[in-house]
Design a protein around this motif. Sequence first.
Motif, PDB file in Angstrom:
ATOM      1  N   UNK A 199       5.395  -6.991   4.327  1.00 61.46           N
ATOM      2  CA  UNK A 199       3.947  -7.146   4.168  1.00 61.46           C
ATOM      3  C   UNK A 199       3.261  -5.795   4.317  1.00 61.46           C
ATOM      4  N   UNK A 200       3.706  -4.987   5.284  1.00 68.94           N
ATOM      5  CA  UNK A 200       3.118  -3.646   5.463  1.00 68.94           C
ATOM      6  C   UNK A 200       3.334  -2.799   4.211  1.00 68.94           C
ATOM      7  N   UNK A 201       4.552  -2.868   3.656  1.00 71.21           N
ATOM      8  CA  UNK A 201       4.831  -2.072   2.431  1.00 71.21           C
ATOM      9  C   UNK A 201       3.940  -2.534   1.284  1.00 71.21           C
ATOM     10  N   UNK A 202       3.743  -3.868   1.176  1.00 69.87           N
ATOM     11  CA  UNK A 202       2.879  -4.366   0.107  1.00 69.87           C
ATOM     12  C   UNK A 202       1.445  -3.917   0.309  1.00 69.87           C
ATOM     13  N   UNK A 203       0.990  -3.942   1.555  1.00 75.60           N
ATOM     14  CA  UNK A 203      -0.387  -3.527   1.850  1.00 75.60           C
ATOM     15  C   UNK A 203      -0.552  -2.015   1.618  1.00 75.60           C
ATOM     16  N   UNK A 204       0.458  -1.256   1.961  1.00 77.16           N
ATOM     17  CA  UNK A 204       0.380   0.191   1.772  1.00 77.16           C
ATOM     18  C   UNK A 204       0.413   0.568   0.283  1.00 77.16           C
TER      19      UNK A 204
END
Length: 176
Positions: free
Chosen positions: A169-174
């Motif tokens: 999720x963090x990678x997608x948000x970044x």
Amino acid sequence: MSQDSKGQASAVHDLNEYGARVNRLVDEFESHIHQQLNEEYARSTKWSDKLADKIASFGGSWKFINLFFCVLALWIIINSLSFTKMIHFDESPFILLNLVLSFLAGFQAPIIMMSQNRQATRDKKETMVDFAINYKAEQEIGDIQGHLHRLEDDFAVFRKEVKEDLEAIKRLLESK
């Protein structure tokens, strides 16, 4: 308090409740078994055996020792003092007293041994019951530990999956 520590506290509380419940059940089972053993002992014991148990119980008590000491002291005083000369019935060396003591020892020892043998048999039955209860409790504890280890493993896998999902999720948000 975090959600993780609340879950652990709840699990520990549930485990403590389960342990207390198992202990209570084991205690109830053990008292039930002991009650059955006592009832069987009362049914199967003859009156002569019960009498022997009472004699052995009295013969092995401080009450008997004190009473016996008083009787011996009184016997010796009555038969030794000069002013009781008219009622002497067993002059020194107290042959009658030795005969009475020999009879007492001759009858009391087998009665006490019979009672001890019956008690040893009863203790053996109770020991076997206690062993069975302890063995069953040990198996229950082993099962509980196995469940805990499986829960810990499942929780570790779950934490790993959640961590991986959070990283995704963090990678997608970044990337947005």
